[in-house]
Design a protein around this motif. Structure first.
Motif, PDB file in Angstrom:
ATOM      1  N   UNK A 265     -16.332  32.558  65.832  1.00 16.59           N
ATOM      2  CA  UNK A 265     -15.355  31.532  65.479  1.00 16.59           C
ATOM      3  C   UNK A 265     -14.004  32.159  65.157  1.00 16.59           C
ATOM      4  N   UNK A 266     -12.913  31.618  65.703  1.00 15.85           N
ATOM      5  CA  UNK A 266     -11.589  32.157  65.372  1.00 15.85           C
ATOM      6  C   UNK A 266     -11.167  31.845  63.940  1.00 15.85           C
ATOM      7  N   UNK A 267     -11.902  30.939  63.287  1.00 20.36           N
ATOM      8  CA  UNK A 267     -11.570  30.583  61.904  1.00 20.36           C
ATOM      9  C   UNK A 267     -12.752  30.924  60.987  1.00 20.36           C
ATOM     10  N   UNK A 268     -12.459  31.180  59.711  1.00 20.56           N
ATOM     11  CA  UNK A 268     -13.536  31.451  58.760  1.00 20.56           C
ATOM     12  C   UNK A 268     -14.329  30.172  58.500  1.00 20.56           C
ATOM     13  N   UNK A 269     -15.660  30.271  58.601  1.00 18.69           N
ATOM     14  CA  UNK A 269     -16.489  29.096  58.364  1.00 18.69           C
ATOM     15  C   UNK A 269     -16.419  28.708  56.894  1.00 18.69           C
ATOM     16  N   UNK A 270     -16.129  27.427  56.655  1.00 16.13           N
ATOM     17  CA  UNK A 270     -15.920  26.922  55.299  1.00 16.13           C
ATOM     18  C   UNK A 270     -16.979  25.847  55.026  1.00 16.13           C
ATOM     19  N   UNK A 271     -17.860  26.076  54.037  1.00 21.32           N
ATOM     20  CA  UNK A 271     -19.059  25.262  53.862  1.00 21.32           C
ATOM     21  C   UNK A 271     -19.013  24.157  52.795  1.00 21.32           C
ATOM     22  N   UNK A 272     -18.061  24.121  51.874  1.00 21.97           N
ATOM     23  CA  UNK A 272     -18.134  23.104  50.804  1.00 21.97           C
ATOM     24  C   UNK A 272     -18.130  21.657  51.279  1.00 21.97           C
ATOM     25  N   UNK A 273     -17.672  21.374  52.497  1.00 26.74           N
ATOM     26  CA  UNK A 273     -17.623  19.986  52.959  1.00 26.74           C
ATOM     27  C   UNK A 273     -18.795  19.626  53.865  1.00 26.74           C
ATOM     28  N   UNK A 274     -19.821  20.437  53.884  1.00 26.03           N
ATOM     29  CA  UNK A 274     -20.986  20.157  54.727  1.00 26.03           C
ATOM     30  C   UNK A 274     -21.707  18.898  54.202  1.00 26.03           C
ATOM     31  N   UNK A 275     -22.092  18.010  55.124  1.00 24.49           N
ATOM     32  CA  UNK A 275     -22.711  16.735  54.759  1.00 24.49           C
ATOM     33  C   UNK A 275     -24.225  16.727  54.929  1.00 24.49           C
ATOM     34  N   UNK A 276     -24.714  17.454  55.908  1.00 22.04           N
ATOM     35  CA  UNK A 276     -26.144  17.369  56.195  1.00 22.04           C
ATOM     36  C   UNK A 276     -26.654  18.698  56.754  1.00 22.04           C
ATOM     37  N   UNK A 277     -27.862  19.051  56.351  1.00 25.01           N
ATOM     38  CA  UNK A 277     -28.587  20.197  56.912  1.00 25.01           C
ATOM     39  C   UNK A 277     -29.810  19.644  57.627  1.00 25.01           C
ATOM     40  N   UNK A 278     -29.936  19.960  58.910  1.00 22.28           N
ATOM     41  CA  UNK A 278     -31.082  19.498  59.696  1.00 22.28           C
ATOM     42  C   UNK A 278     -31.987  20.694  59.968  1.00 22.28           C
ATOM     43  N   UNK A 279     -33.245  20.575  59.603  1.00 18.90           N
ATOM     44  CA  UNK A 279     -34.211  21.670  59.753  1.00 18.90           C
ATOM     45  C   UNK A 279     -35.279  21.230  60.742  1.00 18.90           C
ATOM     46  N   UNK A 280     -35.592  22.076  61.708  1.00 18.63           N
ATOM     47  CA  UNK A 280     -36.574  21.685  62.722  1.00 18.63           C
ATOM     48  C   UNK A 280     -37.977  21.612  62.118  1.00 18.63           C
ATOM     49  N   UNK A 281     -38.816  20.797  62.765  1.00 23.09           N
ATOM     50  CA  UNK A 281     -40.196  20.646  62.298  1.00 23.09           C
ATOM     51  C   UNK A 281     -40.936  21.983  62.358  1.00 23.09           C
ATOM     52  N   UNK A 282     -40.612  22.803  63.398  1.00 26.55           N
ATOM     53  CA  UNK A 282     -41.283  24.102  63.525  1.00 26.55           C
ATOM     54  C   UNK A 282     -40.957  25.016  62.346  1.00 26.55           C
ATOM     55  N   UNK A 283     -39.673  25.030  61.938  1.00 28.07           N
ATOM     56  CA  UNK A 283     -39.291  25.830  60.775  1.00 28.07           C
ATOM     57  C   UNK A 283     -40.011  25.333  59.539  1.00 28.07           C
ATOM     58  N   UNK A 284     -40.032  23.995  59.367  1.00 23.42           N
ATOM     59  CA  UNK A 284     -40.652  23.424  58.162  1.00 23.42           C
ATOM     60  C   UNK A 284     -42.148  23.711  58.106  1.00 23.42           C
ATOM     61  N   UNK A 285     -42.806  23.765  59.277  1.00 19.53           N
ATOM     62  CA  UNK A 285     -44.257  24.006  59.276  1.00 19.53           C
ATOM     63  C   UNK A 285     -44.592  25.497  59.184  1.00 19.53           C
ATOM     64  N   UNK A 286     -43.854  26.338  59.935  1.00 21.67           N
ATOM     65  CA  UNK A 286     -44.236  27.753  60.027  1.00 21.67           C
ATOM     66  C   UNK A 286     -43.585  28.621  58.949  1.00 21.67           C
ATOM     67  N   UNK A 287     -42.291  28.473  58.775  1.00 24.09           N
ATOM     68  CA  UNK A 287     -41.564  29.327  57.823  1.00 24.09           C
ATOM     69  C   UNK A 287     -41.443  28.698  56.439  1.00 24.09           C
ATOM     70  N   UNK A 288     -41.410  27.366  56.404  1.00 21.42           N
ATOM     71  CA  UNK A 288     -41.138  26.712  55.134  1.00 21.42           C
ATOM     72  C   UNK A 288     -39.646  26.641  54.860  1.00 21.42           C
ATOM     73  N   UNK A 289     -39.288  26.009  53.758  1.00 16.67           N
ATOM     74  CA  UNK A 289     -37.873  25.783  53.449  1.00 16.67           C
ATOM     75  C   UNK A 289     -37.313  26.771  52.433  1.00 16.67           C
ATOM     76  N   UNK A 290     -38.128  27.707  51.965  1.00 14.64           N
ATOM     77  CA  UNK A 290     -37.664  28.568  50.859  1.00 14.64           C
ATOM     78  C   UNK A 290     -36.452  29.417  51.245  1.00 14.64           C
ATOM     79  N   UNK A 291     -36.385  29.899  52.498  1.00 18.20           N
ATOM     80  CA  UNK A 291     -35.247  30.731  52.892  1.00 18.20           C
ATOM     81  C   UNK A 291     -33.953  29.925  52.904  1.00 18.20           C
TER      82      UNK A 291
END
Length: 409
Positions: A91-117
């Motif tokens: 990205x040519x600009x620094x990623x700025x996270x305070x205005x993030x509205x939603x985090x979408x996590x795949x079902x595979x991540x939720x089943x295999x890795x879990x959400x702790x990371x």
């Protein structure tokens, strides 16, 4: 004296400039509005970021309408933070996270890795907010970020609007990061999370032409409710079971409840509708002999909005019969949710918390094998329904038509 004046002058200048030492110009930032988390075929993290394009979203821009309001790109890494750092190199600009509205996590991540990371990263970084929405995607999480939505120039804000409207008008399934963390950290219950999915043709709806068409090729919508053990997804509750969960846990706001007439099967041709205006549920631990169980006392008030039953509202018994039918429909939804929770061996209702507050000695015995104990836990549901209004007519329109046909015949 001159030396003291010089020191005071230096300190004064330092105080004036202190608030600007870490300033960043807005045109140097890439405002992240949504994030998706997937696993690639190698088992590495794949993080995707939806970045707002200011020139496209600005109302006064002459280029508005010719450029997508957002851009999405992905990066992979062995850890979540490594994927984020690699995304920064694209990205040519620094990623700025305070205005993030939603985090979408795949079902595979939720089943295999879990959400702790994912949760670990958000708990440590001062730029992330705990009020962000967390959703579980049916399939690949990035697919959700690619979809453009009419009415809102930024898809992430559209998803946030769908969540807020569902929370206010239907059922309040917890979606905020802080709610998810509190549920997972609670030793007396299991966590739940809302599913998000793309219905229709995702590829067509990802094209800018989709915003210029009167018919949407695809839409984003909320679906089932995911059930977790610790931080891993173990199963889903369908729509009816999710409604039953909301009744049992006092998460019903306003909603339209379809119900059958006099114990008949609920079909599209014979269903009536009850508009729930207020609802409350109280959970209580009760004893049956030496065995402890749960009593659910549910109360709902509202109005009849659609009528297929041949009920005469001029008779008090007709009104009571209708209230019984509505109460049976609510009880049926609750029982379906309880059956699903027992199948999964998960306490998504917080019954363990109720027993812990009521009788800690009993809980000390039950908690050792709670997932198995909840399958045998006695649960009783008492539903009281009160119809406040029936509308402007006493008779259903089908009855009026029947009288007219008899007259014409």
């Amino acid at each position: 004296m001159r030396r003291i004046a010089l020191i005071v002058c230096i300190l004064s200048v330092g105080l004036l400039l202190g608030g600007c030492w870490n300033r960043e110009e807005l045109n140097e930032l890439g405002i992240v509005s949504a994030k998706a988390v997937d696993l690639n075929d190698s088992g590495e993290w794949e993080a995707s970021f939806q970045i707002t394009v200011p020139r496209s979203t600005a109302a006064t821009s002459q280029t508005s309408g010719s450029q997508s309001p957002v851009t999405v790109f992905s990066a992979k890494g062995r850890t979540m933070l490594e994927a984020v750092e690699r995304a920064g190199t694209e990205s040519p600009r620094r990623l700025f996270f305070p205005h993030i509205q939603v985090i979408v996590i795949s079902e595979r991540v939720a089943r295999e890795k879990g959400l702790k990371a994912v949760l670990e990263l958000y708990l440590r970084d001062h730029e992330r907010r705990e009020t962000v929405n967390v959703l579980i995607a049916h399939g690949r999480a990035r697919d959700v970020l690619d979809v453009l939505i009419p009415f809102e120039s930024n898809p992430a804000y559209a998803i946030d609007g769908i969540i807020r409207r569902t929370r206010m008008q239907f059922r309040d399934v917890p979606t905020r990061l802080q709610d998810l963390i509190m549920m997972m950290a609670n030793p007396y219950r299991n966590a739940v999370a809302q599913e998000v999915l793309v219905s229709g043709d995702r590829d067509k709806q990802s094209n800018l032409d989709a915003l210029q068409s009167t018919r949407s090729a695809g839409v984003i919508k909320l679906g089932r409710m995911g059930v977790f053990k610790a931080d891993k997804l173990v199963g889903w509750m369908n729509e009816r079971e999710t409604v039953g969960w909301a009744w049992a846990t006092n998460h019903i706001k306003e909603m339209m409840l379809p119900f059958p007439c006099d114990g008949k099967e609920l079909t599209s041709g014979s269903a009536s509708s009850f508009q729930v205006e207020t609802a409350s549920t109280k959970q209580k631990a009760v004893y049956e002999g030496k065995e402890i169980g749960i009593q659910l006392n549910i109360r709902a008030e509202g109005s009849v909005s659609e009528m297929a039953c041949q009920t005469d509202f001029r008779e008090a018994e007709g009104l009571r019969s209708l209230e019984r039918s509505i109460a049976e429909a609510i009880q049926s939804d609750v029982e379906s949710a309880v059956r699903k929770a027992r199948d999964l061996g998960a306490d998504v209702f917080g019954f363990g918390d109720v027993i812990h507050r009521t009788d800690r000695q009993a809980w000390s015995v039950l908690k050792a094998n709670w997932p198995s104990r909840i399958r045998e836990l006695s649960i009783h549901t008492n539903v009281e329904v009160s119809i406040r209004r029936i509308g402007l007519t006493n008779d259903p329109f089908t009855k009026v038509l029947g009288n007219q046909e008899d007259k014409d015949g």
